[in-house]
Enzyme design. Sequence first.
Site, short mmCIF file in Angstrom:
data_model
loop_
_atom_site.label_atom_id
_atom_site.label_comp_id
_atom_site.label_asym_id
_atom_site.label_seq_id
_atom_site.Cartn_x
_atom_site.Cartn_y
_atom_site.Cartn_z
N GLN A 2 -2.46 -1.14 -7.97
CA GLN A 2 -3.00 -2.47 -7.51
C GLN A 2 -2.67 -2.50 -6.22
O GLN A 2 -1.79 -1.91 -5.54
CB GLN A 2 -1.88 -3.58 -8.39
CG GLN A 2 -2.38 -5.03 -7.92
CD GLN A 2 -3.41 -5.38 -8.95
OE1 GLN A 2 -3.42 -5.09 -10.12
NE2 GLN A 2 -4.34 -6.13 -8.32
N ARG B 127 -0.32 -3.55 1.82
CA ARG B 127 -1.40 -2.60 1.78
C ARG B 127 -0.97 -1.42 2.15
O ARG B 127 -0.22 -1.12 2.79
CB ARG B 127 -2.53 -3.00 2.75
CG ARG B 127 -3.54 -4.21 2.59
CD ARG B 127 -4.53 -4.43 3.41
NE ARG B 127 -4.77 -5.74 3.54
CZ ARG B 127 -5.72 -6.47 2.75
NH1 ARG B 127 -6.13 -5.70 1.68
NH2 ARG B 127 -5.88 -7.44 2.75
N GLY B 128 -1.50 -0.43 1.28
CA GLY B 128 -1.43 0.97 1.67
C GLY B 128 0.02 1.30 1.35
O GLY B 128 0.43 2.41 1.79
N ARG B 129 0.74 0.81 0.27
CA ARG B 129 2.03 1.09 0.08
C ARG B 129 3.05 0.77 1.20
O ARG B 129 4.16 1.37 1.05
CB ARG B 129 1.98 2.29 -0.75
CG ARG B 129 1.49 2.47 -1.99
CD ARG B 129 2.02 1.71 -3.08
NE ARG B 129 1.22 1.91 -4.29
CZ ARG B 129 0.28 0.81 -4.75
NH1 ARG B 129 -0.25 -0.13 -4.02
NH2 ARG B 129 -0.16 1.24 -5.75
N MET B 130 2.84 0.11 2.33
CA MET B 130 3.39 0.06 3.16
C MET B 130 4.28 -1.18 3.19
O MET B 130 4.14 -2.52 3.89
CB MET B 130 2.60 0.17 4.58
CG MET B 130 2.02 1.35 5.07
SD MET B 130 3.64 2.52 5.13
CE MET B 130 3.99 2.27 6.81
#
Length: 226
Positions: free
Chosen positions: A11, A192-195
């Site tokens: 997700q 977002r972007g696993r950040m």
Amino acid sequence: MKERDLSQLRQEYAAGGLSEADLAPDPVAMFRRWLHDAVAAGLHEPNAMVVSSVSADGRPSSRMVLLKGLDERGFVFFTNYGSRKGGELDANPACALLFPWHDLERQVRVEGEATRLSDAENAGYFATRPRASQVGAWASPQSAVVASRAELDKRYAEAGARFGEDGVVPAPPQWGGYLVTPAAVEFWQGRRGRMHDRLRYRRVSTGSTSVGPDAGSPWRVERLAP
Ligand SMILES: Cc1cc2nc3c(=O)[nH]c(=O)nc-3n(C[C@H](O)[C@H](O)[C@H](O)COP(=O)(O)O)c2cc1C
């Protein structure tokens, strides 16, 4: 779902961010805000949390319980003191709590120590429980191996009969609450972007020599890499 599909399940988190400026001065006040958000969002069982304890030989185990109290001291849940978790927490109070608020793209992690509530606090809360749960607390030797469902049903019927139709059901001596006093509380917000944002309050010894806006607070806030 086929097992290989699990690797494709992911997700993108975009609901929001968490910055230092958003934080309350202490983690319980901050947790209260997020719990309020979880309730307002209509999450199923927003007060459900995972409690992890550790056995005498260092093996962890986890299970869900319901958060039933929250004050400046910490987090309260109720259980059977004779259960697996009860025995482990009494022998080693170190424990962890996890609130998995997926729909808000949030989790809260707590690490701390569990201590039993007083008999008076236990009796006070037990009295507010539905009668069926009160009878169940007497009937179930939580975490013990039982022979069958029939045995459990028999124990339940016997406990119900013992207190009569309308008689007051007192708190069983082996039933009660634990207060988890936090030493660290992490607030996690998916990005977002696993950040992701991760901000952790950590209790530091009071009387620390720090200066600035946090001087005198027992809590230090640190940002952790996602
Ligand atoms: C959503 C949910 C809430 C639960 N709440 C409690 C609770 O508040 N207290 C409790 O003792 N067990 C609760 N349980 C059951 C525990 O997960 C667990 O089965 C039980 O406490 C025995 O754990 P133990 O054998 O590790 O001690 C809950 C389970 C679920 C799924």
